[in-house]
Design an enzyme around this catalytic site. Structure first.
Site, short mmCIF file in Angstrom:
data_model
loop_
_atom_site.label_atom_id
_atom_site.label_comp_id
_atom_site.label_asym_id
_atom_site.label_seq_id
_atom_site.Cartn_x
_atom_site.Cartn_y
_atom_site.Cartn_z
CG ASP A 59 7.42 -22.69 12.66
OD1 ASP A 59 6.28 -22.34 12.30
OD2 ASP A 59 8.32 -23.03 11.86
CB SER A 125 -3.27 -8.46 1.49
OG SER A 125 -2.81 -7.70 0.40
CE1 TYR A 150 1.41 -12.06 1.32
CE2 TYR A 150 0.59 -10.89 -0.62
CZ TYR A 150 0.79 -10.96 0.74
OH TYR A 150 0.35 -9.94 1.54
CE LYS A 154 -1.47 -12.02 3.71
NZ LYS A 154 -1.25 -12.17 5.15
C1 UD1 Z 1 2.45 -5.61 -2.41
C2 UD1 Z 1 1.64 -6.86 -2.56
C3 UD1 Z 1 0.54 -6.84 -1.54
C4 UD1 Z 1 1.11 -6.68 -0.17
C5 UD1 Z 1 1.91 -5.41 -0.11
C6 UD1 Z 1 2.58 -5.29 1.23
C7 UD1 Z 1 0.59 -7.84 -4.61
C8 UD1 Z 1 0.37 -7.66 -6.06
N1 UD1 Z 1 1.20 -6.87 -3.94
O1 UD1 Z 1 1.61 -4.52 -2.81
O2 UD1 Z 1 -0.17 -8.03 -1.59
O3 UD1 Z 1 0.09 -6.66 0.78
O4 UD1 Z 1 2.92 -5.45 -1.11
O5 UD1 Z 1 3.04 -4.01 1.42
O6 UD1 Z 1 0.24 -8.85 -4.09
N2 UD1 Z 1 7.17 0.26 -6.92
C9 UD1 Z 1 8.14 0.89 -7.68
N3 UD1 Z 1 9.45 0.64 -7.39
C10 UD1 Z 1 9.84 -0.20 -6.39
C11 UD1 Z 1 8.84 -0.83 -5.61
C12 UD1 Z 1 7.51 -0.58 -5.91
O7 UD1 Z 1 7.84 1.64 -8.60
O8 UD1 Z 1 11.05 -0.39 -6.19
C13 UD1 Z 1 5.74 0.55 -7.20
C14 UD1 Z 1 4.95 -0.68 -7.58
O9 UD1 Z 1 5.03 -0.92 -8.94
C15 UD1 Z 1 3.55 -0.28 -7.09
C16 UD1 Z 1 3.83 0.62 -5.89
O10 UD1 Z 1 5.17 1.06 -6.04
O11 UD1 Z 1 2.89 0.45 -8.07
C17 UD1 Z 1 3.68 -0.09 -4.55
O12 UD1 Z 1 4.46 -1.26 -4.58
P1 UD1 Z 1 4.70 -2.16 -3.29
O13 UD1 Z 1 5.13 -1.32 -2.14
O14 UD1 Z 1 5.58 -3.30 -3.69
O15 UD1 Z 1 3.24 -2.69 -2.92
P2 UD1 Z 1 2.15 -3.44 -3.83
O16 UD1 Z 1 2.78 -4.13 -4.97
O17 UD1 Z 1 1.04 -2.49 -4.08
#
Ligand code: UD1
Length: 340
Positions: A59, A125, A150, A154
């Protein structure tokens, strides 16, 4: 510079980075407390590289444990991945996030300074940009107040590194701001292994295609974007891993003292959620059941990178097409689930 410590090296990005470093001729030491990973990906790394990887279940918040690793190995540099990364969870467990993400990084830096310095790459990020006013974002784009603990960790870790590098000339630092890392290794030996229900889009897509999840929810189609779904910059995890090799080489080449270079690591190409789902279905010839639902709290509408700085200064560029990346993501999921 030869021997690199990868903290959080059993995880998704860490394991892919281990492969790229070993293939570029570095010795790699992995430290991971396995709080959000197991040794599956490390075994994959060993299969791909045919090398035994010194692994320490440690850790990074525990100075004694981390110090012991530095005593056992002559470490020239470190890449710090160890940290909690679930945005939603960080809102419910802020103290856990601040404690773990800040303490682990500060402990690593303290030990490095005590041991005569070295090169350190910090995994930051695109979340630090929030919803930018101008797109694409350059490294000069101002950071926005973090939307989650989170995201705040960063930002704070970026500041800690910048201050530490300014104060300790033997310590050199680089900050890489990742956009959305996705995909898997071409061998399908390593890939993303989320615990429980995935938060991120691509593991949710692959698990839905594999029949583990009933349907994907697309969070919002009323954004001010061409098809109404949110825009992101999806970067292949192997390309992202390669950026760390370029970053380490750049640090040795330039030997910069007192300041910390920052690079965006993305493709520079925005893709909507709907486009990504459609591409996944088309290239892999597999259906993904989905439903449009409301927006997810804390999501931004659109963010993508200007990658000119990494392209010119690091000599790094994303090489993999999103179609190839989605094929690799599916190949990994299929192998994991025993799907033919
Ligand atoms: C998130 C984190 C980012 C982190 C990254 C790691 C924030 C706001 N976001 O990014 O810091 O580095 O993950 O990969 O801090 N979506 C759907 N359905 C789902 C899941 C996601 O529609 O089940 C959409 C989301 O609304 C978004 C896109 O897909 O528009 C990407 O989502 P996601 O993969 O979770 O990444 P981020 O939110 O962009």
């Amino acid at each position: 510079m030869k021997t690199i410590l990868i903290t959080g090296g059993a995880g998704f990005i860490g394991s892919h980075t281990a492969v790229e470093l070993i293939q570029a001729g570095y010795e790699v030491i992995v430290a991971d407390n396995l709080s959000n990973a197991d040794t599956t990906c490390l075994e994959g790394v060993e299969k791909i590289t045919r090398k035994k990887i010194p692994f320490h279940k440690a850790d990074c918040c525990d100075k004694r444990q981390l110090k012991k690793i530095f005593e056992e190995h002559a470490i020239d540099g470190a890449i710090h991945f160890a940290g909690y990364k679930a945005v939603g969870e960080s809102v419910y467990k802020p103290l856990m996030y601040y404690h773990n993400n800040l303490t682990s990084f500060m402990t690593l830096l303290e030990i490095m300074v005590e041991n005569g310095g070295g090169n350190v790459v910090f995994s930051s990020s695109a979340t630090v940009y929030g919803q930018p006013d101008i797109l694409p974002v350059t490294e000069e784009t101002p950071r926005k107040p973090a939307a989650s603990p989170y995201g705040n960790t960063k930002q704070i870790c970026e500041d800690i590194l910048a201050d530490a590098v300014r104060a300790h000339p033997t310590l050199k630092g680089i900050i890489l701001r990742y956009f959305n890392p996705i995909g898997a290794h071409a061998s399908a030996m390593i890939g993303e292994l989320p615990r429980g229900v995935p938060n991120n889009l691509v593991p949710f897509i692959t698990q839905t295609a594999a029949g583990i999840r009933e349907e994907l929810q697309i969070y919002g189609n009323d954004y001010n974007t061409p098809d109404g779904t949110a825009l992101r910059d999806y970067i292949d995890v192997v390309d992202l891993a390669a950026a760390h090799v370029s970053a380490l080489k750049h640090m040795v080449r330039t030997d910069r003292t007192g300041s910390c270079d920052i690079f965006n690591v993305g493709t520079g190409k925005p893709i909507s959620v709907m486009e990504l789902v459609n591409k996944f279905q088309a290239v892999n010839k597999v259906p993904v059941k989905y439903r449009i639902t409301g927006r997810r709290e804390g999501d931004v509408e659109a963010v993508w990178a200007d990658t000119s700085l990494a392209n010119t200064v690091l000599g790094w560029k994303a090489a993999c097409s999103v179609e190839q990346t989605l094929e690799k993501a599916w190949a990994w999921e299929k192998r994991l689930r025993g799907i033919k």
